[in-house]
Design an enzyme around this catalytic site. Structure first.
Site, PDB file in Angstrom:
ATOM      1  N   GLU A  12     -21.474 -15.485  35.127  1.00 53.34           N
ATOM      2  CA  GLU A  12     -20.798 -14.896  34.216  1.00 53.34           C
ATOM      3  C   GLU A  12     -19.665 -14.354  34.315  1.00 53.34           C
ATOM      4  O   GLU A  12     -19.141 -13.109  34.468  1.00 53.34           O
ATOM      5  CB  GLU A  12     -21.507 -13.563  33.480  1.00 53.34           C
ATOM      6  CG  GLU A  12     -22.943 -13.892  33.031  1.00 53.34           C
ATOM      7  CD  GLU A  12     -23.789 -12.997  32.314  1.00 53.34           C
ATOM      8  OE1 GLU A  12     -23.093 -11.686  32.442  1.00 53.34           O
ATOM      9  OE2 GLU A  12     -24.748 -12.977  31.747  1.00 53.34           O
ATOM     10  N   GLU A  36     -30.479 -17.228  31.752  1.00 48.09           N
ATOM     11  CA  GLU A  36     -30.864 -15.626  31.277  1.00 48.09           C
ATOM     12  C   GLU A  36     -31.037 -15.557  29.683  1.00 48.09           C
ATOM     13  O   GLU A  36     -30.240 -16.039  28.924  1.00 48.09           O
ATOM     14  CB  GLU A  36     -29.777 -14.714  31.396  1.00 48.09           C
ATOM     15  CG  GLU A  36     -29.602 -14.214  32.932  1.00 48.09           C
ATOM     16  CD  GLU A  36     -28.310 -13.256  33.068  1.00 48.09           C
ATOM     17  OE1 GLU A  36     -28.179 -12.482  32.273  1.00 48.09           O
ATOM     18  OE2 GLU A  36     -28.079 -13.181  34.418  1.00 48.09           O
TER      19      GLU A  36
END
Ligand code: IFM
Length: 458
Positions: A172, A355
């Site tokens: 991320e 995720e």
């Protein structure tokens, strides 16, 4: 409707034997043992009053360094195919660039045990815990940090040899760059749009440089990157809100994806003043656009936008229910929409959902944790992935975030994402009902693909 178990249509691609199911964690969020590594930007941020909602830090966390063997047995008991975790840069390298052998040995032992258990290791090299000494030299604002990251990736991937199934360079980069350098709500806590864009560019450069190294040192591993996306919807049918949502999508999502896949930043770049442009040097976009074996996608929720006087867009509060304990809307359709949208727009490599999960208010009652909302969340999002596959998206795996409750960054220990509950006083782990449902689903899948295997059926 409350689900008691997880199920998918019988012909779902997710039920194929080669579809990978796993659980995920990250170093700073679970490891503890801060005394045996260097200080990171998150240690410094936690020490700054007012930054973490419950005033906590990552010094102890889930004491995973102490309990890792039991934690791996726990992971094995869930019947997953893979475990995604991150390496702490500050644990494996000294400030002078030499190796911290003790730190490295911890991860090597972890990898060896995973391989012994036939659980595929998915290793993330950077999940936000930059060594503080690098931040003292400018952190991700400093182009040199990208080259230090390459050296770190080189050292780790040489030491790990063929133990790793898959590497992700970064987790991320949006969060590292935007939350850390632009919005200031994550470490290191800077607040400047120019900084955000500068940090993002150096992170992407670091990724590309590391990909070259991984390709050389770990040619048999699946090497890629993990990005988080919240698809952007217009608040109304008006053309103005539609344009606001499009700009937000470019600003928050495509800013990270388009350079990787098309070697250029999205057009919203031209709406920013010159001094906020990324510091691109000749050759950078070639490095950033290095071929990827896969892209990891993290998905939690969607966002809605409307036009804004004087700004590019305005984000709406999450007011559509249900909401998770983070205040994030539960919107599984967003996952299908974004996968299908990106599949139509880009030449995507294979996708892993690296995720997905939800923070809920969990309570221990008679030694058990019943979390039907989290179970619903997992069920509906697995179905969302299934729907995207039906529309042609090549998804190869799914990881629940998270294996266990852990340090949730600026929220400290107030938010629980685990499918396993952690009692932070005793460090006891309790599998929640969602964890049992995930385990039962995987067991059933293994049994049916075993029998399909025997009969040769798909
Ligand atoms: O806990 C985080 C994780 O570290 C990165 N992705 C989002 C999760 C939930 O906020």
């Amino acid at each position: 409707m409350k689900n008691k178990s997880i199920s998918l249509p019988s012909a779902s691609p997710l039920l194929r034997q080669d579809f990978t199911f796993g659980v995920a964690t990250a170093s700073f969020q679970i490891e503890g043992a801060a005394q045996s590594r260097l200080e990171t930007i998150w240690d410094r941020f936690c020490d700054t009053p007012g930054k973490i909602r419950d005033g906590s830090d990552g010094k102890t966390a889930c004491e995973h360094l102490l309990h890792w063997e039991a934690d791996l047995r726990l992971i094995r008991s869930l019947g997953v195919d893979a475990y995604r975790f991150s390496v702490s840069w500050a644990r494996v390298m000294h400030e002078d660039g030499s190796v911290n052998q003790q730190g490295l040995d911890f991860y090597i032992a972890l990898l060896d045990r995973l391989n012994e258990y036939a659980i595929k290791p998915f290793v993330t090299l950077y999940h936000w815990d930059l060594p503080q000494y690098l931040e003292d030299q400018g952190g991700w604002l400093n182009r040199d940090t990208a080259y230090r990251f390459r050296d770190y990736a080189d050292c780790v991937s040489k030491a790990f040899g063929d133990r790793v199934h898959s590497y992700a360079t970064l987790n991320e980069p949006f969060c590292s760059a935007y939350l850390g350098y632009e919005a200031g709500i994550h470490a290191p806590g800077h607040k400047s749009r120019a900084y955000g864009k500068q940090a993002a560019h150096h992170l992407l450069l670091a990724h590309g440089l590391a990909m070259e190294v991984l390709e050389r040192n770990a040619p048999d591993a699946l090497n890629g990157i993990v990005l988080n996306f919240s698809p952007c919807y217009a608040a109304s049918d008006s053309a103005e809100d539609g344009e606001a949502a499009k700009l937000a999508d470019e600003y928050f999502n495509h800013w990270y994806l388009q350079p990787l896949l098309e070697k250029r930043y999205p057009d919203v770049l031209h709406k920013l003043p010159e001094h906020e442009h990324p510091p691109i040097q000749p050759g950078d976009m070639e490095i950033i656009g290095h071929r990827l074996d896969y892209i990891g996608i993290n998905y939690y929720t969607r966002e809605r936008y409307q036009e804004s006087a004087g700004e590019l867009f305005e984000k709406l509060e999450h007011d559509q229910h249900p909401l998770t304990d983070m205040g994030w809307e539960v919107y599984p359709q967003g996952l299908t929409d974004l996968l299908v949208d990106y599949h139509q727009r880009y030449q995507l490599p294979p996708i892993f959902i690296t995720e997905n999960g939800a923070a809920m208010v969990d309570k221990v009652v008679d030694g058990k944790v019943d979390d039907p909302e989290r179970l619903d969340y997992l069920q509906s999002h697995l179905l969302a992935v299934h729907k995207a596959c039906e529309q042609g998206v090549d998804v190869r795996g799914y990881f629940a975030w998270s294996l266990m409750d852990n340090f949730e960054w600026a929220e400290g220990y107030l938010k629980r994402f685990g499918i396993v509950y952690v009692d932070y006083d005793s460090q006891q782990r309790i599998i929640k009902s969602s964890g049992y449902a995930y385990r039962d689903f995987l067991l059933k899948k293994a049994q049916s693909s075993g029998s399909q295997h025997e009969t040769g059926a798909r």
